[in-house]
Design an enzyme around this catalytic site. Structure first.
Site, PDB file in Angstrom:
ATOM      1  CD  GLN A 285     131.746  20.326 101.583  1.00  0.00           C
ATOM      2  OE1 GLN A 285     132.079  21.441 101.226  1.00  0.00           O
ATOM      3  NE2 GLN A 285     132.496  19.564 102.327  1.00  0.00           N
ATOM      4  CG  PHE A 286     129.773  13.895  98.129  1.00  0.00           C
ATOM      5  CD1 PHE A 286     129.600  12.721  98.856  1.00  0.00           C
ATOM      6  CD2 PHE A 286     131.054  14.263  97.763  1.00  0.00           C
ATOM      7  CE1 PHE A 286     130.692  11.937  99.199  1.00  0.00           C
ATOM      8  CE2 PHE A 286     132.144  13.493  98.097  1.00  0.00           C
ATOM      9  CZ  PHE A 286     131.974  12.323  98.824  1.00  0.00           C
ATOM     10  CB  THR A 287     131.099  15.539 102.750  1.00  0.00           C
ATOM     11  OG1 THR A 287     131.380  16.932 102.687  1.00  0.00           O
ATOM     12  CG2 THR A 287     132.106  14.760 101.923  1.00  0.00           C
TER      13      THR A 287
END
Length: 147
Positions: free
Chosen positions: A78-80
């Protein structure tokens, strides 16, 4: 690294209508990687998560770890998690690691968890995923490698 930890009674991740990972009792991990992260950071968080006492014992106290209860992990990249929303109305993702570096550390993190004897299921790195879970408690924590 930054990991959102959710205690779960069951969870699954689906990509293009196909289930790529599914667990019963355990933890759902949303895993983000930033530029400075190294494998030592992944090792620190894998150990912390495996031994984090957030499952209830017979007295309904959070005294048991994932290892104690034989739980499973659903790990989702989850890069966010490194989205910066302080300025403007659109998140800035400059703190998120480039995909090549992030994938390497995400894979290392999952491998380190598996080496502890934990069943680890995953989504597909970089894909659009649907994540379903029944949050148990609810218990949700945010862990980072930096103290």
């Amino acid at each position: 690294m930054r990991v959102v930890v959710q205690r779960s009674k069951g969870a699954k991740v689906t990509v293009n209508g196909e289930v790529t990972g599914q667990i019963s009792k355990g933890l759902v991990l949303l895993v983000g990687v930033t530029h400075e992260d190294k494998e030592e950071d992944a090792a620190y968080l894998a150990d912390k998560i495996a031994n984090l006492r957030i499952f209830e014992d017979a007295d309904e106290k959070m005294n048991l770890s994932l290892l104690d209860v034989g739980g499973e992990i659903l790990s989702v990249s989850q890069f966010t998690l490194y989205g910066d929303c302080r300025k403007g109305r659109r998140p800035n993702f400059m703190d998120a690691a480039k995909p090549e570096q992030a994938l390497e550390l995400y894979d290392a993190f999952n491998r380190l968890l598996r080496e502890k004897g934990i069943q680890v299921e995953t989504g597909i790195f970089g894909a659009m995923m649907d994540v379903e879970l029944t949050n148990d408690g609810p218990v949700t924590l945010i862990l980072e490698n930096k103290v």
